[in-house]
Write an enzyme that holds these catalytic residues in place. Sequence first.
Site, PDB file in Angstrom:
ATOM      1  N   GLU A 206       1.324  -4.573   4.269  1.00 30.36           N
ATOM      2  CA  GLU A 206       0.836  -4.025   2.993  1.00 30.36           C
ATOM      3  C   GLU A 206       1.985  -3.569   2.087  1.00 30.36           C
ATOM      4  O   GLU A 206       3.121  -3.399   2.544  1.00 30.36           O
ATOM      5  CB  GLU A 206      -0.116  -2.858   3.241  1.00 30.36           C
ATOM      6  CG  GLU A 206       0.530  -1.660   3.913  1.00 30.36           C
ATOM      7  CD  GLU A 206      -0.208  -0.343   3.635  1.00 30.36           C
ATOM      8  OE1 GLU A 206      -0.339   0.039   2.455  1.00 30.36           O
ATOM      9  OE2 GLU A 206      -0.619   0.313   4.605  1.00 30.36           O
TER      10      GLU A 206
ATOM     11  N   VAL B 232      -4.520  -0.862   2.585  1.00 35.88           N
ATOM     12  CA  VAL B 232      -5.067  -1.555   3.758  1.00 35.88           C
ATOM     13  C   VAL B 232      -6.227  -2.449   3.313  1.00 35.88           C
ATOM     14  O   VAL B 232      -6.332  -3.610   3.727  1.00 35.88           O
ATOM     15  CB  VAL B 232      -5.519  -0.527   4.831  1.00 35.88           C
ATOM     16  CG1 VAL B 232      -6.367  -1.195   5.913  1.00 35.88           C
ATOM     17  CG2 VAL B 232      -4.299   0.166   5.441  1.00 35.88           C
TER      18      VAL B 232
ATOM     19  N   ALA C 170     -11.891   3.492   1.040  1.00 33.92           N
ATOM     20  CA  ALA C 170     -12.479   2.139   1.050  1.00 33.92           C
ATOM     21  C   ALA C 170     -11.949   1.326   2.241  1.00 33.92           C
ATOM     22  O   ALA C 170     -12.543   0.304   2.602  1.00 33.92           O
ATOM     23  CB  ALA C 170     -12.167   1.428  -0.263  1.00 33.92           C
TER      24      ALA C 170
ATOM     25  N   LYS D 267      -3.563   9.983  10.205  1.00 28.02           N
ATOM     26  CA  LYS D 267      -2.989  11.324  10.105  1.00 28.02           C
ATOM     27  C   LYS D 267      -4.096  12.356  10.066  1.00 28.02           C
ATOM     28  O   LYS D 267      -5.166  12.104   9.523  1.00 28.02           O
ATOM     29  CB  LYS D 267      -2.220  11.444   8.788  1.00 28.02           C
ATOM     30  CG  LYS D 267      -1.006  10.582   8.711  1.00 28.02           C
ATOM     31  CD  LYS D 267      -0.178  11.011   7.512  1.00 28.02           C
ATOM     32  CE  LYS D 267       1.120  10.247   7.474  1.00 28.02           C
ATOM     33  NZ  LYS D 267       0.935   8.930   6.857  1.00 28.02           N
TER      34      LYS D 267
HETATM   35  N1  PSU Z   1      -2.066   6.633   5.253  1.00 24.29           N
HETATM   36  C1  PSU Z   1      -0.799   6.719   5.632  1.00 24.29           C
HETATM   37  N2  PSU Z   1       0.150   6.056   4.923  1.00 24.29           N
HETATM   38  C2  PSU Z   1      -0.167   5.287   3.842  1.00 24.29           C
HETATM   39  C3  PSU Z   1      -1.528   5.182   3.460  1.00 24.29           C
HETATM   40  C4  PSU Z   1      -2.440   5.862   4.194  1.00 24.29           C
HETATM   41  O1  PSU Z   1      -0.509   7.398   6.611  1.00 24.29           O
HETATM   42  O2  PSU Z   1       0.737   4.706   3.203  1.00 24.29           O
HETATM   43  C5  PSU Z   1      -1.919   4.278   2.310  1.00 24.29           C
HETATM   44  C6  PSU Z   1      -2.440   2.934   2.823  1.00 24.29           C
HETATM   45  O3  PSU Z   1      -2.100   1.925   1.883  1.00 24.29           O
HETATM   46  C7  PSU Z   1      -3.943   3.150   2.826  1.00 24.29           C
HETATM   47  C8  PSU Z   1      -4.110   3.992   1.599  1.00 24.29           C
HETATM   48  O4  PSU Z   1      -4.699   1.952   2.748  1.00 24.29           O
HETATM   49  O5  PSU Z   1      -3.001   4.881   1.600  1.00 24.29           O
HETATM   50  C9  PSU Z   1      -5.414   4.751   1.611  1.00 24.29           C
HETATM   51  O6  PSU Z   1      -5.586   5.403   0.400  1.00 24.29           O
HETATM   52  P1  PSU Z   1      -6.977   6.083   0.056  1.00 24.29           P
HETATM   53  O7  PSU Z   1      -7.083   7.248   1.003  1.00 24.29           O
HETATM   54  O8  PSU Z   1      -6.852   6.499  -1.374  1.00 24.29           O
HETATM   55  O9  PSU Z   1      -8.029   5.057   0.287  1.00 24.29           O
END
Ligand code: PSU
Length: 307
Positions: free
Chosen positions: A27, A109, A144, A162
Amino acid sequence: MNLNKYLDVAPEVAAAVAAGKPVVALESTIISHGMPYPQNVETALKVEEIIRENGAVPATIAIIGGRLKAGLTHEEIEYLGKEGTKVNKASRRDLAVLVSKGADGATTVTTTMIIAHMAGIQIFATGGIGGVHRGAETTMDISADLEELANTPVMVVCAGAKSILDLGLTLEYLETHGVPVIGYGTKELPAFYTRKSGFGVDYQLDTPEELASAFRTSLDLGFRSGMLVTNPIPEEYSMDPAVINKAIEDAVAEAKAQGIHGKATTPFLLAKIKEITGGSSLDSNIQLVFNNARLAARTACALSALN
Ligand code: PSU
Ligand code: MN
């Protein structure tokens, strides 16, 4: 391999997919939004090298000038890393508008799974996935990424999630949507910076061959869902749970106090945790991504032998 008029598959990736050779998707939100420059670019290039050393072809995914890209040049990776958060963080709802505007997008992702699937790639390695945020019972902040895992048949290798998230609710959500959560060599869901979370996974599998066989079976059964492989951070790089959990608590409190919400939440928390831990969380983050790249490449090789 231009099955889709919006998609550019790099020649090396297209040739490998056509020949059934192992390919691993990567990604780009982790590059633009997940780590600072220049560590982001160094890490992204090193991850590609690790995938090659382990017998697979890397395909870093992004949107550049409105084109969906499966496989980037080193210059394109450098560009995304330098631009950093100026690049739009692109989830499923952003994709069509960014493409129609000819804009750039760092793929999460979710969108990495979408584009990998379009390009015929079955495995994807990253650090952590998005999930159900703490307090989601009132904010409804659910990534999502979880919906995509339910609907797109790509195996995602990560180091767990996390504890900026509510890990228990994240597992419940995945269960409801039929996504198997596999622990690689462990019965316990890893918590990204640490090997333990207190939550169990659905199944423990211990070899790349077992992972490949489980995913091949899911595809053979006609399931449209993905599979989540959680690979614990190597012991020597894992963080002290007390230190990292305190940093996470403080970061979550700060986000709440500042009214951070929506797509800004995850990048805000990641940056804050790094600031609080004085960079040691970044070192762990880099090492666990390397570890996931190795496992994904070996699993891609096993899957290619089965296909
Ligand atoms: N969690 C991590 N590192 C990251 C991300 C999530 O520990 O870099 C990034 C990934 O690209 C994940 C996105 O798909 O954040 C999720 O964002 P959101 O919670 O806004 O869907
Ligand atoms: Mn969100």
